[in-house]
Design a protein around this motif. Sequence first.
Motif, PDB file in Angstrom:
ATOM      1  N   PRO A   1      14.021   9.613   4.732  1.00  0.00           N
ATOM      2  CA  PRO A   1      13.823   8.554   3.600  1.00  0.00           C
ATOM      3  C   PRO A   1      12.860   7.645   3.872  1.00  0.00           C
ATOM      4  O   PRO A   1      12.881   7.218   4.887  1.00  0.00           O
ATOM      5  N   PHE A   2      10.928   7.145   3.063  1.00  0.00           N
ATOM      6  CA  PHE A   2      10.017   6.546   4.119  1.00  0.00           C
ATOM      7  C   PHE A   2      10.448   5.727   3.537  1.00  0.00           C
ATOM      8  O   PHE A   2      10.726   4.982   2.019  1.00  0.00           O
ATOM      9  N   TYR A   3      10.703   4.523   4.299  1.00  0.00           N
ATOM     10  CA  TYR A   3      10.450   3.201   4.158  1.00  0.00           C
ATOM     11  C   TYR A   3       8.833   2.360   4.725  1.00  0.00           C
ATOM     12  O   TYR A   3       8.801   2.007   4.987  1.00  0.00           O
TER      13      TYR A   3
ATOM     14  N   LEU B   1       0.865  -0.985  -0.357  1.00  0.00           N
ATOM     15  CA  LEU B   1      -0.071   0.044  -0.084  1.00  0.00           C
ATOM     16  C   LEU B   1       0.611   1.086  -0.037  1.00  0.00           C
ATOM     17  O   LEU B   1       0.028   2.338  -0.248  1.00  0.00           O
ATOM     18  N   MET B   2       1.901   1.351   0.961  1.00  0.00           N
ATOM     19  CA  MET B   2       3.037   1.956   1.060  1.00  0.00           C
ATOM     20  C   MET B   2       3.723   1.974  -0.019  1.00  0.00           C
ATOM     21  O   MET B   2       4.719   3.468  -0.796  1.00  0.00           O
ATOM     22  N   GLY B   3       4.167   1.409  -1.543  1.00  0.00           N
ATOM     23  CA  GLY B   3       4.697   1.433  -2.214  1.00  0.00           C
ATOM     24  C   GLY B   3       6.428   0.248  -1.916  1.00  0.00           C
ATOM     25  O   GLY B   3       7.255   0.747  -2.667  1.00  0.00           O
ATOM     26  N   GLU B   4       5.882  -0.208  -1.434  1.00  0.00           N
ATOM     27  CA  GLU B   4       7.524  -1.816  -1.401  1.00  0.00           C
ATOM     28  C   GLU B   4       8.061  -1.257  -0.820  1.00  0.00           C
ATOM     29  O   GLU B   4       9.113  -1.835  -0.170  1.00  0.00           O
ATOM     30  N   LYS B   5       9.096  -0.606  -1.717  1.00  0.00           N
ATOM     31  CA  LYS B   5      10.583   0.011  -1.473  1.00  0.00           C
ATOM     32  C   LYS B   5      10.730   1.249  -0.971  1.00  0.00           C
ATOM     33  O   LYS B   5       9.888   2.076  -1.386  1.00  0.00           O
ATOM     34  N   GLU B   6      12.052   1.660  -0.802  1.00  0.00           N
ATOM     35  CA  GLU B   6      12.396   2.718  -0.952  1.00  0.00           C
ATOM     36  C   GLU B   6      12.833   3.160  -2.193  1.00  0.00           C
ATOM     37  O   GLU B   6      12.956   3.324  -2.839  1.00  0.00           O
ATOM     38  N   GLU B   7      11.774   5.303  -2.279  1.00  0.00           N
ATOM     39  CA  GLU B   7      12.014   5.663  -3.677  1.00  0.00           C
ATOM     40  C   GLU B   7      13.383   6.525  -3.420  1.00  0.00           C
ATOM     41  O   GLU B   7      12.839   7.344  -3.046  1.00  0.00           O
ATOM     42  N   LYS B   8      14.425   6.695  -4.279  1.00  0.00           N
ATOM     43  CA  LYS B   8      15.583   7.745  -4.608  1.00  0.00           C
ATOM     44  C   LYS B   8      14.628   8.569  -5.243  1.00  0.00           C
ATOM     45  O   LYS B   8      14.456   8.687  -6.106  1.00  0.00           O
ATOM     46  N   LEU B   9      15.789  10.393  -4.508  1.00  0.00           N
ATOM     47  CA  LEU B   9      16.082  11.185  -5.371  1.00  0.00           C
ATOM     48  C   LEU B   9      16.231  11.116  -7.211  1.00  0.00           C
ATOM     49  O   LEU B   9      16.916  10.273  -6.844  1.00  0.00           O
ATOM     50  N   ASN B  10      16.207  11.103  -8.060  1.00  0.00           N
ATOM     51  CA  ASN B  10      16.444  11.012  -9.790  1.00  0.00           C
ATOM     52  C   ASN B  10      17.056  12.737  -9.295  1.00  0.00           C
ATOM     53  O   ASN B  10      17.264  13.709  -9.554  1.00  0.00           O
ATOM     54  N   PHE B  11      18.594  11.732 -10.027  1.00  0.00           N
ATOM     55  CA  PHE B  11      19.532  13.250  -9.754  1.00  0.00           C
ATOM     56  C   PHE B  11      19.357  13.022 -11.541  1.00  0.00           C
ATOM     57  O   PHE B  11      20.035  12.242 -12.172  1.00  0.00           O
ATOM     58  N   SER B  12      19.846  14.449 -12.089  1.00  0.00           N
ATOM     59  CA  SER B  12      20.287  14.751 -13.764  1.00  0.00           C
ATOM     60  C   SER B  12      21.499  13.967 -13.736  1.00  0.00           C
ATOM     61  O   SER B  12      22.545  14.668 -13.196  1.00  0.00           O
ATOM     62  N   SER B  13      21.670  13.163 -15.039  1.00  0.00           N
ATOM     63  CA  SER B  13      23.091  13.321 -15.607  1.00  0.00           C
ATOM     64  C   SER B  13      24.081  14.400 -15.854  1.00  0.00           C
ATOM     65  O   SER B  13      25.543  14.327 -15.404  1.00  0.00           O
ATOM     66  N   LYS B  14      23.521  15.147 -16.186  1.00  0.00           N
ATOM     67  CA  LYS B  14      23.880  16.347 -16.522  1.00  0.00           C
ATOM     68  C   LYS B  14      23.566  17.948 -15.460  1.00  0.00           C
ATOM     69  O   LYS B  14      22.508  18.073 -15.249  1.00  0.00           O
ATOM     70  N   PRO B  15      24.640  18.074 -14.589  1.00  0.00           N
ATOM     71  CA  PRO B  15      24.252  19.338 -13.739  1.00  0.00           C
ATOM     72  C   PRO B  15      23.721  19.857 -14.108  1.00  0.00           C
ATOM     73  O   PRO B  15      24.117  20.649 -14.754  1.00  0.00           O
ATOM     74  N   PRO B  16      22.720  20.537 -13.025  1.00  0.00           N
ATOM     75  CA  PRO B  16      22.727  20.503 -11.988  1.00  0.00           C
ATOM     76  C   PRO B  16      20.924  19.912 -12.054  1.00  0.00           C
ATOM     77  O   PRO B  16      20.310  20.536 -12.982  1.00  0.00           O
ATOM     78  N   THR B  17      21.013  19.192 -11.210  1.00  0.00           N
ATOM     79  CA  THR B  17      19.396  18.566 -10.720  1.00  0.00           C
ATOM     80  C   THR B  17      18.538  19.722 -10.202  1.00  0.00           C
ATOM     81  O   THR B  17      19.134  20.630  -9.615  1.00  0.00           O
ATOM     82  N   ILE B  18      17.133  19.698 -10.849  1.00  0.00           N
ATOM     83  CA  ILE B  18      16.485  20.699 -10.209  1.00  0.00           C
ATOM     84  C   ILE B  18      15.581  20.450  -9.681  1.00  0.00           C
ATOM     85  O   ILE B  18      15.005  19.110 -10.028  1.00  0.00           O
ATOM     86  N   ILE B  19      15.108  20.581  -8.410  1.00  0.00           N
ATOM     87  CA  ILE B  19      14.069  19.878  -7.431  1.00  0.00           C
ATOM     88  C   ILE B  19      12.699  21.077  -7.606  1.00  0.00           C
ATOM     89  O   ILE B  19      13.587  22.208  -6.350  1.00  0.00           O
ATOM     90  N   LEU B  20      11.991  21.063  -7.381  1.00  0.00           N
ATOM     91  CA  LEU B  20      11.149  21.562  -7.697  1.00  0.00           C
ATOM     92  C   LEU B  20      10.559  21.427  -6.133  1.00  0.00           C
ATOM     93  O   LEU B  20       9.118  20.603  -6.594  1.00  0.00           O
ATOM     94  N   MET B  21      10.483  22.375  -5.308  1.00  0.00           N
ATOM     95  CA  MET B  21       8.790  21.791  -4.390  1.00  0.00           C
ATOM     96  C   MET B  21       7.902  23.125  -4.559  1.00  0.00           C
ATOM     97  O   MET B  21       7.632  24.105  -4.174  1.00  0.00           O
ATOM     98  N   CYS B  22       6.769  22.113  -4.133  1.00  0.00           N
ATOM     99  CA  CYS B  22       5.527  22.723  -3.919  1.00  0.00           C
ATOM    100  C   CYS B  22       4.534  22.076  -2.999  1.00  0.00           C
ATOM    101  O   CYS B  22       5.088  21.575  -2.391  1.00  0.00           O
ATOM    102  N   GLY B  23       3.885  23.144  -2.704  1.00  0.00           N
ATOM    103  CA  GLY B  23       2.442  22.511  -1.672  1.00  0.00           C
ATOM    104  C   GLY B  23       1.844  23.255  -0.782  1.00  0.00           C
ATOM    105  O   GLY B  23       2.189  24.529  -0.910  1.00  0.00           O
TER     106      GLY B  23
END
Length: 296
Positions: free
Chosen positions: A284-286, A86-108
């Motif tokens: 991290p969420f496990y 129900l909660m997703g089986e395994k830990e889901e890591k962040l995706n990093f870009s192969s070409k920096p910078p990695t962009i993380i957009l925060m919303c809420g």
Amino acid sequence: MIFESLSEKLQNSLDKLRGKGKITEKDLDLALREVRLALLEADVNYKVVKDFISDIKARALGSEVLESLNPGQQVIKIVYDELTNLMGEKEEKLNFSSKPPTIILMCGLQGSGKTTTSGKLAFNLKKQNKRPLLVACDVYRPAAIKQLEVVGEKVGVPVFSMGTNVNPVDIAKAGIEHATKNGNDVVIIDTAGRLHIDTDLMEEIFTIKNVTNPNEILLVLDAMTGQDAVNVAETFNEKLDITGVVLTKMDGDARGGAALSLRSVTHKPIKFVGMGEKLDQLEPFYPDRMASRILG
Ligand code: GDP
């Protein structure tokens, strides 16, 4: 403590099965009825509960579980597996870009913990030897820029801001250019929040998304708001196709319904949980560990 009441009720109802040498379908139904009530009381989405119970029942009846040597234990194992799923089986890591910078957009929404979480994430990445940059795109509340600056200072991460008279889309673009010039390999964009979802806000974040092409779009949700958090997630996900959720205030006494419903409803993973106000309290969420904690 989150899940306290759910955990106690689930343990009570499953304890009735635990020691039994033989379980009838009626015993199973009785126990599952209690499980169902406990989940509903924990503010888990109605449809999620319905599917969850019917999946457990199908598995318990299907594979000769009830005739096995230790049926109670097996049913409990099925409940554990399904809770984890129900909660997703395994830990889901962040995706990093192969070409920096990695962009993380925060919303809420405002008050969900977005700015605090941006700081926590920056701190977390810094500890992984990344060189993050925080970008202040909430131009509607001068206090929001100040707050991000304070958070940035606490965790030793630079904050890029252009005050409140510049369009947030331009700030985001300039922030990324700044990062590229200065060797920052992760850009965390803190966007504006409102008390309620409104069209202008959604359009603005949508434009920032299109212009910055983020590797991660993380939606910050307050676990204390239960079903509301799930509704907010549906709306943001429809508009922005988020990549994951950060569920904050999991240290509080929320009933836990959001954590258990989000994945089924949005099909997006919970990537992190906020476990306190301090900037090192992001984890991290496990799903499997959370399921063990619920079942005690
Ligand atoms: P924003 O308006 O979404 O940027 O929210 P803030 O980052 O200002 O956070 C709102 C409040 O929630 C602040 O008092 C934070 O300290 C608090 N907060 C954020 N994350 C957590 C968390 O994981 N646990 C607890 N207990 N409080 C949190």
